[in-house]
Design a protein around this motif. Structure first.
Motif, PDB file in Angstrom:
ATOM      1  N   ASN A  62      71.412 -19.889  79.003  1.00 41.23           N
ATOM      2  CA  ASN A  62      70.586 -21.096  79.010  1.00 41.23           C
ATOM      3  C   ASN A  62      69.426 -20.800  79.954  1.00 41.23           C
ATOM      4  O   ASN A  62      69.568 -20.843  81.173  1.00 41.23           O
ATOM      5  N   GLN A  77      78.047 -21.203  78.674  1.00 34.32           N
ATOM      6  CA  GLN A  77      76.662 -20.993  79.041  1.00 34.32           C
ATOM      7  C   GLN A  77      76.529 -20.484  80.473  1.00 34.32           C
ATOM      8  O   GLN A  77      77.208 -20.958  81.383  1.00 34.32           O
ATOM      9  N   TYR A  96      68.049 -21.224  74.433  1.00 32.31           N
ATOM     10  CA  TYR A  96      69.358 -20.587  74.487  1.00 32.31           C
ATOM     11  C   TYR A  96      69.300 -19.202  73.861  1.00 32.31           C
ATOM     12  O   TYR A  96      68.503 -18.932  72.952  1.00 32.31           O
TER      13      TYR A  96
END
Length: 529
Positions: free
Chosen positions: A451, A87, A511
């Motif tokens: 993210n 992420q 996300y």
């Protein structure tokens, strides 16, 4: 809504025939295929909490309403899964002003003119193709390509004959379009025809299609005629003289005909712009231009190149907008796709094309374009819909990108930025009059997910998220939109939309997985006044 209820709602995309009026269907109509349509009001004073005053008049004129999808009208109960890829944390920042409009009938497809003559693709019997068009909402079907200048009007022709277009073929086209909520841009032979034949063809097409037509293009890519029909002495001046002869003959017989042009293949600044500026005896209602990302036979026609930034389309739009604005008319990219010569196999028909086309469409919309027609047909690598004759074979990945784009709806484009510097991702925002802020994030990274935290500045009243997924950038199968697969008749069963990872007051966290695009629909606006 349960999955079974969603399945029932989305089981078909067919709509009944329309007459001459066109209305933007609600998103429920678009996804369910129900026959009802509705006229929708313009935006009249929406505000984003205390941070946004009444939307300026210029914004309200550009915006048109679109409702969220049937599934998104319910409270999502499934939280978006955490991506397995690494992420990267980022923030998104919205600027409260207009960056332009995303108008109705923006999306479109372009087919070779010979297709509707010899393949029986556009007939009343082809309800599958009609369903696929309707799945994309209101659109424009262009009949053009090189075959325009190789097809002669034959008023007593039998129909379905190569090299000819007859009343039978036009009647079939009219019957097909009646199954859809689409309009038509019709190409007329300039390269090998005569003004009188062109005038007769336009008169008949106008009598059958009427206000379904957005215009007639005279010729196809005339800037390239020196390679084909006029090997000597061909230049812009000669073209303009010939073009004007055809236009004069057409409007003498059909004064109501809407004329577009010049439908050039390239040469924006040396052909299209001068053509548009030279208004002596010339009247057009739409500036038209073609554009391709590159040459399909080139070693550079790769997945990596396709999903990289494309400054050329942005520069072309700047020049086209300037020329069209001087005439107070719109411009449209009426033939475009990834790579020339039918595309690059393994690239133009891969999932990369779905992510590329989202950026491509938004680049043109932000550049002031009134619409885009994606070239396709048959089993060419770049076609969004593959067919063999009248039979629909499959829906390609690019179609999924078109579908996700269509769900952003019509309205006002809002400037929005992403803090992930150097990350291969793009972000777009569309404000609709239903009070929804639709955000699309396009992630071309192979090994990294995003993210994202976005602060709206006002309490979020509802949030739903849809994911467009592929297994790899070069995958030609297994793409899905929120778990759904588009059937050859346009039907799709979407899973229940995800709830974002978290929603707290004015902030939403969500996300964007690697190799994916997401649509986040935020119900945040309230109407006042």
């Amino acid at each position: 809504m349960s999955k079974s209820e969603t399945d029932q709602t989305l089981e078909t995309a067919h709509r009944p025939a329309h007459a001459s009026s066109f209305h933007q269907p609600s998103r429920r109509t678009l996804l369910s295929g129900l026959g009802a349509t509705m006229a929708l009001p313009l935006l009249e004073g929406y505000a984003l909490g205390s941070q946004i005053d009444t939307i300026p008049e210029s914004v309200s004129e550009a915006a048109q309403e679109t409702d969220v999808s049937t599934a998104a009208q319910t409270v999502a109960t499934v939280t978006q899964p955490i991506p397995t890829a690494v992420q990267t944390v980022a923030t998104a920042t919205l600027t409260v002003q207009s960056a332009g409009g995303l108008p109705d009938y923006f999306l479109g497809l372009s087919y070779e003119k010979v297709t509707f003559v010899t393949e029986s693709l556009f007939t009343a019997a082809n309800t599958s193709l009609a369903g696929l068009l309707n799945r994309l909402g209101n659109g424009v079907l262009r009949l053009g390509g090189n075959s325009v200048d190789q097809t002669l009007w034959t008023p007593d022709g039998p129909g379905n004959t190569s090299g000819q277009v007859s009343p039978v073929d036009v009647d079939n086209l009219a019957a097909f379009v009646a199954l859809t909520n689409w309009k038509v841009l019709y190409g007329v032979n300039l390269g090998t025809s005569t003004p009188d034949l062109a005038a007769a063809e336009v008169a008949y097409v106008q009598s059958k299609l009427g206000d379904i037509l957005i215009g007639f293009e005279i010729g196809n890519e005339p800037d390239e005629y020196s390679l084909t029909y006029y090997p000597t002495g061909w230049d812009l001046t000669v073209f303009e003289t010939l073009w004007q002869q055809f236009r004069s003959a057409i409007v003498a017989v059909t004064p109501s005909a809407i004329i577009a042009g010049p439908a050039t293949g390239g040469h924006v600044t040396t052909w299209t712009v001068p053509f548009s500026q030279d208004t002596t005896g010339k009247l057009i209602s739409l500036v038209t231009q073609h554009y391709y990302r590159g040459n399909g036979h080139s070693a550079n026609a790769t997945v990596k190149n396709l999903v990289s930034p494309d400054p050329n389309i942005i520069a072309d739009c700047v020049a086209l907008k300037s020329a069209a604005s001087a005439l107070n008319i719109p411009f449209r990219i009426t033939e475009t796709n990834s790579y020339l010569y039918g595309g690059s196999p393994g690239v133009s028909n891969a999932f990369a094309s779905a992510l590329w086309v989202i950026d491509h469409l938004f680049n043109i919309a932000l550049g002031g374009g009134s619409g885009v027609n994606m070239q396709g047909g048959d089993s060419s690598a770049y076609t969004p819909i593959a067919n063999s004759g009248s039979t629909i074979l499959k829906v390609r990945p690019e179609y999924y990108g078109l579908l996700l784009f269509s769900l952003a709806g019509q309205g006002t484009l809002m400037p929005i930025t992403l803090s992930a510097s150097g990350f291969r991702a793009t972000i777009y925002a569309v404000l609709t009059t239903s009070g929804t802020l639709n955000i699309i994030v396009n992630n071309k990274e192979v090994y990294q997910s995003l993210n994202i935290t976005f602060d709206c500045g006002v309490t979020i009243k509802g949030a739903d998220l849809f994911e467009l997924r592929g297994t790899s950038l070069d995958a030609t199968i297994d793409q899905t939109l929120q778990g759904g697969i588009v059937a050859t008749n346009g039907s799709i069963n979407l899973d229940t939309p995800y709830a974002p990872a978290s929603v707290s007051g004015s902030q939403v966290n969500f996300y964007v997985p690697a190799i994916s695009a997401v649509l986040l629909q935020l119900k945040v606006f309230t109407k006042h006044g």
